[in-house]
Motif scaffolding. Structure first.
Motif, short mmCIF file in Angstrom:
data_model
loop_
_atom_site.label_atom_id
_atom_site.label_comp_id
_atom_site.label_asym_id
_atom_site.label_seq_id
_atom_site.Cartn_x
_atom_site.Cartn_y
_atom_site.Cartn_z
N ARG A 211 66.87 -2.32 23.46
CA ARG A 211 65.84 -2.22 22.42
C ARG A 211 66.37 -2.61 21.04
N VAL A 214 65.61 -7.16 20.90
CA VAL A 214 64.57 -7.61 21.83
C VAL A 214 64.30 -9.09 21.58
N PHE A 219 60.72 -9.75 25.35
CA PHE A 219 59.33 -9.54 24.93
C PHE A 219 58.33 -10.43 25.67
N ALA A 239 60.94 -3.65 25.81
CA ALA A 239 59.76 -4.37 25.32
C ALA A 239 58.70 -3.40 24.81
N PRO A 242 60.59 -1.57 21.05
CA PRO A 242 61.62 -2.38 20.38
C PRO A 242 62.11 -1.72 19.10
N PHE A 245 63.08 -6.67 16.78
CA PHE A 245 62.31 -7.76 17.39
C PHE A 245 62.89 -9.06 16.87
N MET A 299 53.24 -13.28 26.16
CA MET A 299 53.31 -11.89 25.71
C MET A 299 52.18 -11.05 26.29
#
Length: 310
Positions: A211, A214, A219, A239, A242, A245, A299
């Motif tokens: 995490r 990510v 993701f 995911a 996170p 990101f 996504m």
């Protein structure tokens, strides 16, 4: 009170994105230890440095710029990997001697949790910590490539260098940064200094939870990750929650109009910076006319797999 030392590096083109990354850190910080950003400036203009400073100080952080434009670097660059990417290898030399630990962050990411949690993660005696790179580890082809070029056998870990916690005291005593630069100078590694870092720190780094970095293979949850029994559930949990990101890879959030999950977080944080009024989007020449539709679709599919497999 101890400071949390954070280092980022950017040239003038990436100055805005560095400011966004810094803002994301401070917006999530719960005001424990103060955050001190060491911004490695590769010829960033005075106007943009002022805007970065205004962003960081308004959000109650400290900032020090370190000029790096005169530093000579003999290393392979290509595409969106530029000279500034190699400056992180010199943090042991560039940061003040009293800074003995630092969190390094790329500028194409957002921090979504309190950076102090990462700061207090134990290194277990290792000179650095990073997050395993599932883009490599879940690809049979790339695992073979890393074994052939770096000597990292299948089953061993390989990390992504976009988020690293560094024991600078160890780096200084062992000249680790110089070791990596020497390895990179010997040949054009496929993944640039990241390959060099993995070569030098093979079996000598601490793995962080997924995490904390990510990247797209987490993701978007492609089949190579979902079918990998060792990583599937860890990737799904990362995911869902996170802490960082990271738009690693070619598609960057600022190159497209705000459009859903892929880049809405970037635009949200951009509004909190001194760059809030800049013209957007900012596509590079090779991305004009391209769409993030495929990224958005991936996504959405990933969210479906999260619900099914959680």
């Amino acid at each position: 009170m101890d400071e949390i030392a954070v280092a980022v590096a950017a040239d003038d083109r990436y100055a805005q994105h560095g400011a966004v990354a810094c803002a994301s850190i401070l917006l999530q910080h719960q005001r424990g230890c103060p955050v001190h950003v060491y911004f490695l400036s590769d010829n960033i203009s005075k106007e943009k440095e002022a805007a970065i400073t205004a962003t960081v100080t308004r959000l109650q952080g400290k900032i020090s710029f370190i000029a790096t434009g005169d530093i000579a670097i003999q290393a392979h660059t290509s595409g969106h990997i530029n000279r500034a990417a190699y400056l992180r290898l010199m943090l042991d030399q560039l940061l003040p001697e009293n800074v003995t630990k630092v969190i390094y962050l790329d500028t194409d990411l957002l921090v979504l949790d309190d950076i102090e949690t990462l700061w207090h993660t134990p290194l277990e005696g290792k000179p650095m910590a990073a997050v395993p790179d599932l883009g490599i580890l879940c690809s049979k082809r790339m695992v073979k490539q890393k074994e052939a070029t770096l000597g990292i056998p299948a089953g061993d870990l390989y990390f992504n260098s976009g988020v690293m916690v560094l024991d600078l005291a160890a780096w200084r005593s062992h000249h680790y940064g110089q070791q990596v630069l020497e390895k990179v100078a010997q040949g054009a590694f496929r993944h640039h200094d990241q390959d060099g870092l993995n070569l030098v720190f093979k079996d000598n780094w601490q793995a962080l939870p997924l995490r904390w970095n990510v990247i797209p293979p987490i993701f978007t949850l492609p089949l190579k990750v979902l079918t990998h029994s060792n990583w599937r559930h860890k990737a799904i949990e990362a995911a869902k929650h996170p802490a960082v990101f990271h738009w690693a890879g070619r598609y960057k959030p600022w190159e497209f109009e705000r459009d859903g999950a892929f880049n809405e977080r970037y635009y949200d944080v951009l509004k909190e910076t001194a760059f809030a009024d800049v013209a957007m989007p900012q596509p590079s020449a090779d991305m004009k006319g391209k769409s993030i539709g495929r990224q958005e679709f991936r996504m959405k599919v990933a969210k479906m797999w999260e619900r099914i497999l959680s």
